[in-house]
Design an enzyme around this catalytic site. Sequence first.
Site, mmCIF file in Angstrom:
data_model
loop_
_atom_site.group_PDB
_atom_site.id
_atom_site.type_symbol
_atom_site.label_atom_id
_atom_site.label_comp_id
_atom_site.label_asym_id
_atom_site.label_seq_id
_atom_site.Cartn_x
_atom_site.Cartn_y
_atom_site.Cartn_z
ATOM 1 N N HIS B 57 0.835 -1.210 0.000
ATOM 2 C CA HIS B 57 0.000 0.000 0.000
ATOM 3 C C HIS B 57 0.867 1.256 0.000
ATOM 4 C CE1 HIS B 57 -4.001 1.760 1.668
ATOM 5 N NE2 HIS B 57 -3.328 2.692 1.040
ATOM 6 N N HIS B 59 1.578 5.176 -2.153
ATOM 7 C CA HIS B 59 1.119 6.180 -3.121
ATOM 8 C C HIS B 59 2.378 6.804 -3.719
ATOM 9 C CE1 HIS B 59 -3.034 5.900 -1.641
ATOM 10 N NE2 HIS B 59 -2.465 5.715 -0.473
ATOM 11 N N ARG B 61 2.250 8.733 -6.496
ATOM 12 C CA ARG B 61 1.810 10.050 -7.022
ATOM 13 C C ARG B 61 2.090 10.258 -8.506
ATOM 14 N NH1 ARG B 61 -1.516 10.537 -2.874
ATOM 15 N NH2 ARG B 61 -0.591 11.283 -0.950
ATOM 16 N N ASP B 149 -8.763 2.695 -3.269
ATOM 17 C CA ASP B 149 -8.188 3.308 -2.067
ATOM 18 C C ASP B 149 -8.188 4.843 -2.093
ATOM 19 O OD1 ASP B 149 -6.762 3.258 0.472
ATOM 20 O OD2 ASP B 149 -5.143 4.158 -0.671
ATOM 21 N N HIS B 176 -10.651 0.248 1.185
ATOM 22 C CA HIS B 176 -10.450 1.359 2.123
ATOM 23 C C HIS B 176 -11.822 1.560 2.763
ATOM 24 C CE1 HIS B 176 -9.270 5.780 2.846
ATOM 25 N NE2 HIS B 176 -10.529 5.686 3.198
ATOM 26 N N HIS B 229 -5.472 -0.862 5.798
ATOM 27 C CA HIS B 229 -5.206 -0.065 7.014
ATOM 28 C C HIS B 229 -6.242 -0.192 8.144
ATOM 29 C CE1 HIS B 229 -7.647 2.564 4.544
ATOM 30 N NE2 HIS B 229 -6.644 3.095 3.900
ATOM 31 N N ASP B 302 0.939 2.635 3.679
ATOM 32 C CA ASP B 302 0.066 3.724 3.217
ATOM 33 C C ASP B 302 0.899 5.001 3.026
ATOM 34 O OD1 ASP B 302 -2.101 5.183 2.376
ATOM 35 O OD2 ASP B 302 -3.157 5.165 4.304
ATOM 36 N N HIS B 306 3.084 14.252 0.711
ATOM 37 C CA HIS B 306 2.508 15.562 0.371
ATOM 38 C C HIS B 306 3.627 16.591 0.437
ATOM 39 C CE1 HIS B 306 -1.627 14.238 0.368
ATOM 40 N NE2 HIS B 306 -1.447 13.636 1.522
#
Lengths: 305, 418
Positions: B57, B59, B61, B149, B176, B229, B302, B306
């Site tokens: 899991h 990200h 981007r 997700d 999710h 999660h 997860d 950012h």
Amino acid sequence: MKHFLTTDTLSREELDGLLDLSDEFVEVLSRPIPKVPALRGRTVAMLFFEPSTRTRMSFERAAKALSADTMSFSPGTSSLSKGESLKDTALTIKAMGAEALVVRHKATGAPWRIADWTGLPVLNGGDGAHQHPTQALLDALTIRRHFGTLGGLRIAIVGDIRHSRVARSDISAFSTLGAEVTLVGPSTLLPVDLTGWPVVTAEGIDEVLDRDVVYLLRIQTERGGASVLPSLPEYVSRFGMTRERFARMPDHAVVMHPGPMNRGVEIAPEVADHERSLVESQVANGIAVRMAVLFRLLGGEVADA
Amino acid sequence: MRELVLQRGIVLGPGGPAAADVLIREGRVVEVGGHLRAEKVIDCDGMLVGPGFVDLHVHLREPGQEWKEDIESGSRAAAAGGFTAVVAMANTEPATDAGHLARYIQERGREVGLVEVIPAGAITLGRNGEHLAHLDELWKAGVRLFSDDGNTVQDAGLLRHAMEYISDLGGTVAQHAEDPGLTRNAHMHEGAVSSRLGMQGIPSLAEETIVARDLALAELTGVRYHVQHVSTAGTVELVRTAKRRGLPVTAEATPHHLALDHTEIEQMDSAYKMYPPLRSAQDVAAVAEALRDGTIDAVATDHAPHAAAEKDVPFEEAPRGVIGLETAAAVVQTFVAPDPVTLFERMSLAPATIAGLGEHGRWLEPGVPANIVVFAPDVRWTPRRFVSRSGNSPFLGRTLTGRVMATVHNGDVTYRSE
């Protein structure tokens, strides 16, 4: 005191000290020329990121009564609407010479972030449903001036506690000053978990009509009122301070409200205007307590006061 | 010849941990034993040498939000965390809902070459919960795990059809779990802290009601179902009961849900904002216990990067998500302290099985692909900066125990600690 962000961390001595100072400013405000030169040449910026005419005017009046200069920021016409970040806005206002910031924001904790970013003294003028510490101070001052003390008083706070920054600040301040606080409201409007809160709860307003102070909160229909209450008439029947209920309160007891009031909902018009309603005193005392806090944060000379 | 010896480590082989050297040649383990020689040697004295970690899991981007992270920077962060394979979630822009997008992500991962990047496929087109994604195309492009997700598939009828279809393909539906009717305007766990801060709370039930519904649908359709999660004691109980009944259910927990509770949010620091939110201490204890006893099969980060400016705002206005690749094993070691076999079962074997990755998550023995991590379980360190393009971590500046010392992917060293 570097900032004034919350009542949660204030000791009884600190609160008493601020109330004593506020009393002095009440006296100043009663003079023919209600102004002192304590903060002459200092600049206070009003950063109201959500609309609030009353609180902003009260702070401005307080700053001006101390001879401070004020700058005002309103989000509708500002660069925030052009996408500027809150941080850049705060830093820009600092660069323009602001020495203290009064901050109101719809997000919990925003004044803390602005304090971190700018390093300037920050006065929390209300953050989300979290804190409104000058409101608590003005409420405490109003009660103290009426009863002489908060110690041993029994105070009920009625209404939308869940969404109320006033309630959160008042509960801390009142209990620190020795009052017993009871919360009253439908479970949809009470905080989900009251663990650690210095309060007891009651089912309906009829249970608390024997209190010394009944503090009525505004039903904030803009915060999802439709989904938390079946109807306003139902609210009035369980939680409204009607004329009949007011008549059952002891002769010495008073009602309070932070305004703006929904007359006929949480408070009947006759009660709001009654001599045992302290609503107008609350508004007047608001200027004095904001003077006291500004004075403390900007380190004005006591002799000037 | 590409040769490497990992010397004097405690090697996690099929027979359990044992002191040995590992000889790697041309991307494979060729020998596990004593006194092995090669030109290139890594001294692993006192360290665990085991199958590289697999993250179910993350990200990355890319495509769409490369200023936060991209496949290259995310791969570097993964390698630094001891991972040799990661499953990239489908909430890219555009969403990974068709075969060509899944192929792009995989190929880009191969070009970077630091970890195997396997895309998850969206369950619904655009992850909008209205129409099935191009499930067959995604399957043919190598997708084995399907998830919207970031969003929950809300429509039970649509989810039922997705489960039926994905079950036919042989894939896994990962959810999710979050009921939006219970999370409106909410930013943190509903409880004593949210009440004090005056923030709208996300009740545990927001997760549990969806998991309960999904388990019933999974039983109806026979699909392999994976809970993403897990954050609450109630979800742990639902998964435990479903497993006892023999349903093909698996679950993951993030390092932060194993370590931190909602009291962290007292400071209103957006580095602690993630969904599901940090829960109560009782929930944290239940999730950690479930990881130990195997009710929760896998650790998954997860990893949600950012940009700093996006997080440097009031808590309620910050985007949700924290990074996790580089601190995952250390956080698990610090807060859960599993024995070495359990650590590798939860971080390597089970996630590789759930993701359908045959080249990863295998106990080290001659013949297996050389996807390996060297992990020093007793080394204390304090993360001060990250390889990831982002730094939104609640573990920044916290002293952790256990550190990834080296990562080997297909026989190549992809990370060495400084």
